[in-house]
Design an enzyme around this catalytic site. Sequence first.
Site, PDB file in Angstrom:
ATOM      1  N   TRP A  48      -3.041   5.287  -4.275  1.00 45.39           N
ATOM      2  CA  TRP A  48      -1.856   4.416  -4.082  1.00 45.39           C
ATOM      3  C   TRP A  48      -2.282   2.962  -3.986  1.00 45.39           C
ATOM      4  O   TRP A  48      -3.295   2.657  -3.335  1.00 45.39           O
ATOM      5  CB  TRP A  48      -1.163   4.822  -2.782  1.00 45.39           C
ATOM      6  N   ASN A  50      -0.653  -1.113  -3.065  1.00 43.79           N
ATOM      7  CA  ASN A  50       0.467  -2.033  -2.878  1.00 43.79           C
ATOM      8  C   ASN A  50       0.018  -3.466  -3.075  1.00 43.79           C
ATOM      9  O   ASN A  50      -0.491  -3.789  -4.153  1.00 43.79           O
ATOM     10  CB  ASN A  50       1.311  -1.734  -1.630  1.00 43.79           C
ATOM     11  N   ASP A  51       0.176  -4.347  -2.118  1.00 42.83           N
ATOM     12  CA  ASP A  51       0.100  -5.791  -2.344  1.00 42.83           C
ATOM     13  C   ASP A  51      -1.178  -6.298  -3.041  1.00 42.83           C
ATOM     14  O   ASP A  51      -2.271  -5.839  -2.722  1.00 42.83           O
ATOM     15  CB  ASP A  51       0.138  -6.543  -1.002  1.00 42.83           C
ATOM     16  N   GLN A  67      -4.207  -3.785  -1.931  1.00 42.88           N
ATOM     17  CA  GLN A  67      -4.097  -2.739  -0.923  1.00 42.88           C
ATOM     18  C   GLN A  67      -4.230  -1.390  -1.625  1.00 42.88           C
ATOM     19  O   GLN A  67      -3.524  -1.115  -2.610  1.00 42.88           O
ATOM     20  CB  GLN A  67      -2.736  -2.826  -0.226  1.00 42.88           C
ATOM     21  N   PHE A 110      -5.484  -4.481   6.197  1.00 44.57           N
ATOM     22  CA  PHE A 110      -4.198  -4.864   5.610  1.00 44.57           C
ATOM     23  C   PHE A 110      -4.339  -6.135   4.770  1.00 44.57           C
ATOM     24  O   PHE A 110      -5.417  -6.696   4.610  1.00 44.57           O
ATOM     25  CB  PHE A 110      -3.165  -5.033   6.727  1.00 44.57           C
ATOM     26  N   SER A 111      -3.200  -6.641   4.309  1.00 39.70           N
ATOM     27  CA  SER A 111      -3.214  -7.709   3.307  1.00 39.70           C
ATOM     28  C   SER A 111      -3.813  -9.018   3.803  1.00 39.70           C
ATOM     29  O   SER A 111      -3.779  -9.317   5.007  1.00 39.70           O
ATOM     30  CB  SER A 111      -1.791  -7.977   2.821  1.00 39.70           C
ATOM     31  N   GLU A 232       6.889 -10.566   5.739  1.00 41.99           N
ATOM     32  CA  GLU A 232       5.560 -10.128   5.323  1.00 41.99           C
ATOM     33  C   GLU A 232       5.011 -11.088   4.272  1.00 41.99           C
ATOM     34  O   GLU A 232       5.745 -11.773   3.576  1.00 41.99           O
ATOM     35  CB  GLU A 232       5.638  -8.713   4.737  1.00 41.99           C
TER      36      GLU A 232
HETATM   37  C1  FRU Z   1       3.565  -5.424   2.488  1.00 46.49           C
HETATM   38  C2  FRU Z   1       2.689  -4.856   3.601  1.00 46.49           C
HETATM   39  C3  FRU Z   1       1.958  -5.952   4.342  1.00 46.49           C
HETATM   40  C4  FRU Z   1       0.779  -5.213   4.919  1.00 46.49           C
HETATM   41  C5  FRU Z   1       0.458  -4.220   3.840  1.00 46.49           C
HETATM   42  C6  FRU Z   1       0.014  -2.883   4.352  1.00 46.49           C
HETATM   43  O1  FRU Z   1       3.819  -4.517   1.483  1.00 46.49           O
HETATM   44  O2  FRU Z   1       3.457  -4.052   4.469  1.00 46.49           O
HETATM   45  O3  FRU Z   1       2.727  -6.608   5.304  1.00 46.49           O
HETATM   46  O4  FRU Z   1      -0.310  -6.045   5.202  1.00 46.49           O
HETATM   47  O5  FRU Z   1       1.639  -4.052   3.068  1.00 46.49           O
HETATM   48  O6  FRU Z   1      -0.346  -2.044   3.309  1.00 46.49           O
END
Ligand code: FRU
Length: 524
Positions: A48, A50-51, A67, A110-111, A232
């Site tokens: 997976w 994300n950011d 991420q 995290f990010s 965020e």
């Molecule tokens: C945004 C978020 C950030 C966090 C990260 C965790 O999508 O929730 O705020 O750092 O993803 O995966």
Amino acid sequence: MSNHIPCYQPILDDEMALSKAEKSIKALSAERNDRWYPLFHIASNGGWINDPNGLCFYKGRWHVYYQLHPFSATWGPMHWGHVSSADMITWRREPIAMAPTLEQEKDGVFSGSAAIDDDGTLTFFYTGHRWANGHDGSDGEWQVQMLAEATDDNAIHLKKLGMIIDCPREAVNSHFRDPKVWKQGDTWYLIHGVSSANKRGQIWLYTSNDLVHWNFDRVLFEHDDPQVFMLECPDFYPLQDNAGHTWWVLCFSAMGSKAKGFMNRNLNNAGYLVGSWEPGSAFHPLREFKLWDWGHNFYAPQSFRAPDGRQIMYGWMSPFVPPIPMQDDGWCGQLTLPREITVDEQGDVRSNPVNEITQLRIDDITCGSLSLNVNEHRVLIEDAQAVEIEMDIDIAHSSAERVGLKIHSTDDGAYTYVAYDAQIQRVVIDRQATAYGDRGYRAAPVPVETEHLNSLKLRIFVDRGSVEVFINEGTEAMSSYSFPSAGRRSVILMSESGEALISSVHIHHLKSIGLDTDQPAGRT
Ligand code: FRU
């Protein structure tokens, strides 16, 4: 630098944690189903994502971290994945850059962002995440800001330096994350997102002389909607217009914003305010809030300043609403194309794919001007895996209610609609007939000035599982997943309930950016 770090408590061995994560990704990618895996968007080879994180240009290469949950195609304990490129056209898969190995980041790295320090070292600021009760999210989160630095020229090995900003937990409703750092004059600045004790979405600002010791400066911004409880991934940068005037752009990804009309249709929504700011003062918005992107799947963008002065932004194509069928294929999530952000003399911001993207074009098939009869369908491309379509619609000479494209159109009748809708004067991505995944439509405004109303310019990027649309040279953008059925994926030009005049169409097949085939990690 490490001498000054207040807090560094390893709980796992970095090398072991990283190699366990690599093994898992390798296993997932060996089984991956590529029917929707992107050819020209950044994605992980398995697991997976994300950011986008840590975006930068360093020692001759562009770096994108992201991420990553390497153990399944769902969100989980976050790592940082990494790809790099010499030209922003072809990309190289790099080893996983960070795993959660310190006490302060026990449940996830995290990010965060990157900055090149005064000695030329590539430095990373990110959030260490722990569940407040030690095992799950039911009692909230405990988040702090962390520091790391690259130890090699390819920014493959990141050395963790520990915690730099602790969380004043009594002043915060547990969300406290996503640092972004920049330098102005002799001072370093850091912002991150906060949910305040009374659950308001805020952005906090700090200053530092050495990137290690940070002093709280002020609440730079509080969202005026009391339902917005967290901002965020904040981002903040100056942009110059052609007359040399500086505008400050404050970006955030708001949790809790509610849908209203066409606005904020997604679970969480990312946008920006244009305003003015001087160090030592508050931010003054001068324009209304705008979404970065009107599609179904756009969130948590981050930008960085390239050495040539361009402000370049990547977003995460967030699959917020189930069903999320790519999860069955061993991977989940991709980033948008890199977008250059510019501003004009009215303070209007545009986002367009960086120029490098034109170098992915393999061909240029010109269709000239096309007129369509009432309800006509015309096949433009028989089987499109990865294409860009540039299209000018002569709106003044079209009577159709909808004119545009059916993309990912398959023999079973499934398709995704990308069209100008004359009744609402918007560009829509309509997934009511899409083969898989979440449905619904999204609609982006088209500027109402006559010059734009007469002719609508669209740049439409169709990848194997997504579509990205840029409207009138980047005044608006849309990003959505679109998961087609098996078989040929046609692109069909259509006009609905009326005639349509298309003044020009250019089709470009696009080559791969090089991440869809397996590469040995860390190849140089
Ligand atoms: C945004 C978020 C950030 C966090 C990260 C965790 O999508 O929730 O705020 O750092 O993803 O995966």
